[in-house]
Design an enzyme around this catalytic site. Structure first.
Site, PDB file in Angstrom:
ATOM      1  N   TYR A 156       0.837  -1.209   0.000  1.00 29.99           N
ATOM      2  CA  TYR A 156       0.000   0.000   0.000  1.00 29.99           C
ATOM      3  C   TYR A 156       0.877   1.266   0.000  1.00 29.99           C
ATOM      4  O   TYR A 156       0.625   2.200  -0.761  1.00 29.99           O
ATOM      5  CB  TYR A 156      -0.898  -0.052   1.234  1.00 29.99           C
ATOM      6  N   LYS A 160       0.969   4.093  -2.854  1.00 27.67           N
ATOM      7  CA  LYS A 160       0.622   5.486  -2.542  1.00 27.67           C
ATOM      8  C   LYS A 160       1.801   6.422  -2.801  1.00 27.67           C
ATOM      9  O   LYS A 160       1.603   7.563  -3.239  1.00 27.67           O
ATOM     10  CB  LYS A 160       0.131   5.598  -1.093  1.00 27.67           C
TER      11      LYS A 160
HETATM   12  P1  NAP Z   1     -13.632   2.424   1.268  1.00 32.49           P
HETATM   13  O1  NAP Z   1     -14.597   2.974   2.238  1.00 32.49           O
HETATM   14  O2  NAP Z   1     -13.134   1.038   1.435  1.00 32.49           O
HETATM   15  O3  NAP Z   1     -14.256   2.606  -0.208  1.00 32.49           O
HETATM   16  C1  NAP Z   1     -13.484   2.219  -1.306  1.00 32.49           C
HETATM   17  C2  NAP Z   1     -14.213   2.546  -2.586  1.00 32.49           C
HETATM   18  O4  NAP Z   1     -13.317   2.174  -3.663  1.00 32.49           O
HETATM   19  C3  NAP Z   1     -15.499   1.758  -2.774  1.00 32.49           C
HETATM   20  O5  NAP Z   1     -16.489   2.548  -3.403  1.00 32.49           O
HETATM   21  C4  NAP Z   1     -15.057   0.615  -3.685  1.00 32.49           C
HETATM   22  O6  NAP Z   1     -16.087   0.140  -4.554  1.00 32.49           O
HETATM   23  C5  NAP Z   1     -13.999   1.295  -4.525  1.00 32.49           C
HETATM   24  N1  NAP Z   1     -13.106   0.312  -5.110  1.00 32.49           N
HETATM   25  C6  NAP Z   1     -12.229  -0.510  -4.468  1.00 32.49           C
HETATM   26  N2  NAP Z   1     -11.625  -1.319  -5.351  1.00 32.49           N
HETATM   27  C7  NAP Z   1     -12.133  -0.999  -6.572  1.00 32.49           C
HETATM   28  C8  NAP Z   1     -11.931  -1.505  -7.863  1.00 32.49           C
HETATM   29  N3  NAP Z   1     -11.050  -2.500  -8.120  1.00 32.49           N
HETATM   30  N4  NAP Z   1     -12.627  -0.964  -8.895  1.00 32.49           N
HETATM   31  C9  NAP Z   1     -13.513   0.034  -8.659  1.00 32.49           C
HETATM   32  N5  NAP Z   1     -13.750   0.554  -7.446  1.00 32.49           N
HETATM   33  C10 NAP Z   1     -13.062   0.033  -6.410  1.00 32.49           C
HETATM   34  O7  NAP Z   1     -12.302   3.311   1.222  1.00 32.49           O
HETATM   35  P2  NAP Z   1     -12.014   4.812   1.750  1.00 32.49           P
HETATM   36  O8  NAP Z   1     -11.558   4.719   3.144  1.00 32.49           O
HETATM   37  O9  NAP Z   1     -13.128   5.707   1.389  1.00 32.49           O
HETATM   38  O10 NAP Z   1     -10.707   5.166   0.892  1.00 32.49           O
HETATM   39  C11 NAP Z   1     -10.770   5.942  -0.299  1.00 32.49           C
HETATM   40  C12 NAP Z   1      -9.342   6.251  -0.742  1.00 32.49           C
HETATM   41  O11 NAP Z   1      -8.685   6.983   0.282  1.00 32.49           O
HETATM   42  C13 NAP Z   1      -8.485   5.004  -1.000  1.00 32.49           C
HETATM   43  O12 NAP Z   1      -7.638   5.229  -2.104  1.00 32.49           O
HETATM   44  C14 NAP Z   1      -7.681   4.891   0.270  1.00 32.49           C
HETATM   45  O13 NAP Z   1      -6.473   4.215   0.045  1.00 32.49           O
HETATM   46  C15 NAP Z   1      -7.474   6.344   0.612  1.00 32.49           C
HETATM   47  N6  NAP Z   1      -7.150   6.548   2.021  1.00 32.49           N
HETATM   48  C16 NAP Z   1      -8.061   6.227   2.988  1.00 32.49           C
HETATM   49  C17 NAP Z   1      -7.725   6.426   4.316  1.00 32.49           C
HETATM   50  C18 NAP Z   1      -8.674   6.116   5.450  1.00 32.49           C
HETATM   51  O14 NAP Z   1      -8.262   6.267   6.599  1.00 32.49           O
HETATM   52  N7  NAP Z   1      -9.902   5.699   5.175  1.00 32.49           N
HETATM   53  C19 NAP Z   1      -6.465   6.953   4.648  1.00 32.49           C
HETATM   54  C20 NAP Z   1      -5.575   7.263   3.642  1.00 32.49           C
HETATM   55  C21 NAP Z   1      -5.929   7.068   2.329  1.00 32.49           C
HETATM   56  P3  NAP Z   1     -17.344  -0.707  -3.975  1.00 32.49           P
HETATM   57  O15 NAP Z   1     -18.179   0.282  -3.224  1.00 32.49           O
HETATM   58  O16 NAP Z   1     -18.020  -1.210  -5.220  1.00 32.49           O
HETATM   59  O17 NAP Z   1     -16.773  -1.790  -3.124  1.00 32.49           O
END
Ligand code: NAP
Length: 250
Positions: A156, A160
């Protein structure tokens, strides 16, 4: 401050849940037409339906962003319906955590293709009309893990950090065409991705030791920073990594 958007169309990946959903809803509230992408048709469909029910403009497109051929096909079809998608937010991401010696090649490849290669594919297909229009905004949602590294997240963190390199290189490539390319680096945000940490009091307390603001962030915090970088007001900002992390990476 009210952000300015002049009849823009955005594509937001991972818009079905969490941070991507908040970004899609925030852009839509500013009058942007939003194409919501996620893996399952249900989740991006629900986000788009919610935006339309609230009076905004949105459509949904289910595509696996890790599949370059699928992204190429979806882009071709979308550009027929929306000839200029002038805002691209690469937000879809997954984690497959584990210490290196226990990390399988599948976990490595899935995380790299979903988080990093997806940005390459979407940008390659959607940026060409932006270059012709001489206006564009690309925002890549990276992570504090890509800046600091994190034990148990070699795949990851590498993906990133790769997004940051991609952001800076494309910012230089596209600057002459008035397309800005920036990254937003969230810290720990309350979403499905972090539920198991946030809901475990011992783990949560340990994480918060490293967060100067001593709390987890909300998806709205990331959406606000992203919307700014997509707006007219951010016209002179490019190649930057905007950390929204409660001070973790300062
Ligand atoms: P999340 O709640 O797990 O939601 C992920 C979203 O990405 C979902 O809508 C999922 O689709 C979609 N997705 C995953 N794999 C996919 C694929 N192969 N093709 C199309 N869509 C896909 O994640 P989040 O926490 O909102 O994170 C969003 C972004 O922020 C990510 O890039 C993550 O790495 C980054 N981030 C998050 C955090 C945190 O603390 N949450 C921190 C740093 C960075 P489905 O709804 O269809 O499953």
């Amino acid at each position: 401050m009210n952000l300015t958007f002049k009849n823009r169309t955005a594509l937001v990946t991972g818009a079905g849940r969490g941070i991507g959903k908040a970004i899609a809803e925030t852009l839509a509230r500013s009058g942007v037409m939003v194409i919501c992408v996620s893996k399952s048709a249900e989740s991006c469909g629900a986000t788009a339906a919610g935006i339309v029910a609230a009076g905004g403009k949105a459509s949904a497109c289910a595509v696996d962003v890790a599949d370059g051929a699928a992204v190429a096909k979806a882009s071709e079809e979308l550009l027929k319906a929306y000839p200029l998608i002038d805002i691209l937010v690469n937000n879809a991401g997954i984690t497959r955590d584990g210490l290196l010696f226990r990390m399988g090649e599948g976990d490595w490849n899935d995380v790299i293709s979903t988080n990093l290669s997806s940005c390459f594919h979407w940008t390659k297909h959607l940026a060409r009309p932006m270059t012709r229009a001489r206006w564009g905004r690309i925002v890549n949602i990276t992570s504090v893990s890509g800046i600091l590294g994190n034990a148990g997240q070699a795949n990851y963190s590498a993906a990133k950090a790769g997004m940051i390199g991609l952001t800076k290189s494309l910012a230089r490539e596209f600057a002459g065409r008035n397309i800005t390319v920036n990254a937003v680096a969230p810290g720990f945000i309350k979403t499905d991705m972090t539920t198991e940490f946030v809901n475990n009091p011992e783990v949560a307390a340990k994480i918060l030791e490293a967060v100067p603001l001593k709390r987890f962030g909300e998806s709205a915090d990331i959406a606000a920073a992203t919307a700014f970088l997509c707006s007219e007001e951010a016209a002179y900002v490019t190649g930057q990594v905007f950390a929204v992390d409660g001070g973790m990476a300062m």
